[in-house]
Design a protein around this motif. Structure first.
Motif: not given
Length: 782
Positions: A57-64, A78-81, A86-88, A189-198
């Protein structure tokens, strides 16, 4: 039923069984299809699973760039390791907006220009939606302000507590997450972003607390630990218990229907049905021979389906578990062997019920093509009873055990789950109801085979013009059976749609107007219009003729006597099927509305008199007149009562009105008039309304004899009054059942009986006339 020759039935069963085994279509439906359908479905499922792999899924991140330097969310586009595995990380494609990006600057200006809107602005949503569509992304993450970590001193335990994430503007969120819920990819994509932000936020919080010597346990004042205590076999049985009963019922119906059509409608087309009926065998023996044949195929189809499903599940589940070790399968293995005996025992009553119903429907069909059309109504009637046990809150109790098909499925479900202690007490009611339904269906089959007008109906082409001309040409004084059935369907359909289209009344005046208008439009008008169009004598078809005054007085008197028994029945039904919270709320709402009524008489007119006149005009008038075309008057009374109960939307009320409809139908048939029924219906409704509103009336004169008042304000009958009135009402019903208005008028029957007794005792004249039969005038004069 006449004495049957079971040897003849056995020979007929063997004959029909051999004929069906020679039919390739039947063999394919009963044997080949069950053995092939599940392996083919399993192979297809295994092949299709390769398309179920997760896509990026494609995620637009603005203001990183506003994130803390020590905790970067992205590195090298890319998302930090450290945040995801790796699979996520491979499942998230990142699209970044730098600080000098024009889109990012416009977004910041939009947020700061209208900070009070925050994320609830339609303008902001439209702007983000356009940007996501232009960038072809599934999700947008926006960090509008720099995020800092500021330590602050707290008075608790002299420790330094950190305000971990603090945006520059306190009234703005630190992170905006924008998703499009109408897109499945955006939701994923929202579910994956939620896991990332948590994960990102948890690491920041944990490190900040460790630096300041604060235990992370302060964030979890109450620690929760959960565990699943059920074993693998129990979970396996619970999963199959929801599937196996439905499969059994569906395949029992399917396996019974097609052989039944071939044994009846198929033989009509082949010209062998007349030869069979002209044999020395009785019609009932022929019907039972065909019934046992259909039952054999029905049970065999269900058993073969279960065997095929069991073996297929063993291989498919093993293959899918090996291909996806980390996936959670809803079913972890084949059905347990311990439940096989219960499955086999449940198949036979289900096969008997569906076989009898299918055979009766097939006997009514003129051809095999017409017989196949009857499968849809059977499925429509059976599916609600099959789907009710699938509900999460469904359980086997005394109420559900009295529902055909539903009780059997719930019983089988409990036996498969090894919950014998809970369901054992309901085995008797379930078996009694199932066997009673099967017996009634078998009697229906025998009746069909004994009626040549049903077996040999002529095939005819249908057209609208021919049908209209036939209806006009064949108009009778009373409606036909088809007219009554059509009237029932029109009433039910119109009431269904009108019930959803009408609003909720807020006063008694609105309630009265809505009740009367709906009753006239949905109940009275269909019956009256059909009586005027489809019959030559509408008054006779609506039973508007007069009757004897004694029968007229019998209506309200019988209602008074039977009302205490119906009150007990109502309590029993409410105990078996407890009302839902919405029903209790509606009753409370109705009580509040009726409290604003000007007088009790207006309430009685609206809720008692109007329904009594309108509903009796339709059900005991037009519909019962048509239903009396059935072979037995009791079938007409029962059919009309079923329609009368179905016209009431509340299930508990439908049961009570069904029983009341039987009494009203009996009164209408015996009196030949609608007026005693209207008086009975009005009296019953008036008593119910008055007892539900005890604060609106004063019956202190009869209170000590009949009614008793409770501290809660409710009113009911004294047990003595229930016994006296109930016994009187039952005796009147028994007399009404045996009463024949053609030869025994009410008062003359009593007079003739008394004269016969007097002459036999006093005048020593032998009482040769039976009670209810007239005595010759010469004997009376002597």
């Amino acid at each position: 039923m006449q004495a049957l020759n079971w040897n003849t039935i056995k020979l007929l069963f063997a004959r029909e069984l051999k004929d069906q085994l020679r039919d390739r279509r039947t063999l394919f439906t009963v044997v080949v299809l069950p053995l092939l359908i599940y392996p083919l479905l399993g192979i297809s499922l295994i092949q299709i699973t390769q398309f179920f792999r997760e896509h990026p899924t494609k995620i637009w991140i603005a203001g990183h760039q506003n994130l803390p330097a020590d905790f970067p969310l992205v590195t090298e586009n890319r998302i930090a390791d450290r945040w995801l595995s790796e699979s996520e990380r491979k499942l998230i494609d990142v699209q970044l907006s730098a600080a000098e990006d024009g889109d990012y600057q416009r977004l910041v200006e939009f947020i700061h220009s209208q900070p009070e809107l925050k994320t609830n602005s339609d303008l902001l949503h439209q702007f983000i939606q356009r940007e996501m569509a232009k960038r072809q992304v599934d999700l947008a993450l926006f960090f509008p302000q720099p995020i800092e970590i500021k330590p602050s001193r707290s008075q608790t335990s002299n420790r330094i507590v950190s305000d971990v994430i603090t945006p520059a503007i306190a009234d703005l969120p630190a992170v905006y997450v924008f998703q499009n819920s109408s897109s499945d990819k955006s939701v994923i994509a929202a579910q994956r972003a939620d896991r990332l932000l948590r994960q990102w936020r948890g690491v920041i919080v944990e490190q900040a607390l460790n630096e300041h010597g604060v235990s992370r346990s302060l964030l979890q004042l109450v620690r929760v630990s959960s565990a699943d205590v059920s074993g693998k076999s129990e979970k396996q049985a619970a999963a199959w218990a929801k599937t196996i009963p439905l499969i059994i019922m569906i395949w029992c119906l399917t396996g019974a229907f097609y052989p039944a059509v071939d044994l009846c409608a198929g033989e009509k087309e082949r010209g062998t049905f007349e030869t069979l009926l002209s044999s020395p065998a009785k019609r009932a023996e022929i019907a039972l021979g065909k019934l046992f044949t259909v039952m054999t195929f029905s049970a065999s189809t269900a058993l073969l389906n279960l065997i095929s499903l069991g073996f297929t599940s063993m291989f498919v589940i093993t293959r899918m578990a090996a291909a996806s070790p980390n996936s959670v399968l809803p079913i972890e293995g084949p059905p347990p062997l311990s439940c096989l005996i219960w499955i086999v025992l449940a198949i036979f009553p289900a096969a008997a019920l569906f076989s009898a119903v299918s055979l009766a429907a097939a006997a009514f069909a003129r051809s095999s093509k017409e017989g196949q059309y009857y499968l849809v109504p059977l499925i429509m009637i059976s599916m609600p009873l099959m789907m009710l046990p699938m509900l999460p809150a469904a359980k086997l109790d005394l109420g559900t055990s009295l529902i055909p098909i539903t009780g059997l499925m719930l019983l089988l479900r409990g036996l498969i789950e090894s919950d014998l202690a809970s369901v054992a007490q309901f085995i008797g009611p379930v078996m009694v109801v199932t066997l009673a339904a099967s017996w009634l269906a078998i009697r229906w089959v025998v009746h069909q085979f004994n009626s040549e007008t049903i077996l040999f109906r002529a095939s005819e082409r249908f057209s609208i013009g021919m049908w209209i001309r036939q209806v006009i040409r064949e108009r009778d004084d009373r409606p036909w059976l088809g007219h009554a059935a059509l009237c029932v369907m029109i009433i039910l359909v119109v009431k269904f749609f009108v019930g959803f289209s009408t609003g909720v009344p807020h006063s008694f005046a609105e309630l009265a107007k809505q009740t009367i208008v709906v009753l006239i439009a949905t109940v009275a008008m269909p019956a009256v219009l059909m009586a005027m169009i489809l019959t030559r004598r509408p008054g006779l078809s609506l039973r508007l003729s007069g009757c004897r005054w004694s029968l007229l007085a019998l209506g309200p008197f019988l209602a008074i006597c039977l009302h205490p028994l119906f009150m007990l029945l109502s309590r029993g039904v409410m105990h078996l099927y407890p009302p839902s919270s919405s029903l209790v709320e509606s009753q409370t709402w109705m009580t509040n509305i009726l409290a604003d009524a000007p007088s009790l008489w207006l309430i009685v007119i609206v809720l008692a008199l109007a329904p009594a006149i309108i509903e009796e005009l339709a059900f005991r008038g037009f519909i019962l007149s048509g239903m009396q075309r059935l072979r037995n008057e009791w079938w007409g009374i029962l059919a009309t009562s079923l329609a009368f109960g179905a016209a009431h939307a509340i299930f508990q009320q439908s049961i009570i009105t069904f029983v009341i409809g039987i009494v009203l139908g009996l009164l209408a048939v015996r009196s030949g008039s609608l007026w005693p029924c209207i008086l009975y219906h009005f009296t019953h409704n008036a008593l119910s309304v008055c007892m539900s509103l005890p604060q609106r009336w004063d019956l202190s004169t009869v209170h000590p004899l009949i009614f008793r008042w409770h501290a809660s304000g409710q009113v009911d009958y004294y047990p003595g009054a229930v016994a006296i009135l109930g016994v009187t009402g039952i005796l009147l019903l028994v007399w009404l059942i045996r009463f024949d208005r053609q030869s025994t008028p009410v008062w003359n029957g009593v007079r003739w009986a008394s004269l016969a007794w007097w002459q036999s005792r006093v005048a020593e004249v032998p009482a040769t006339a039976a009670v209810g039969q007239p005595i010759p005038r010469q004997t009376i004069q002597k």
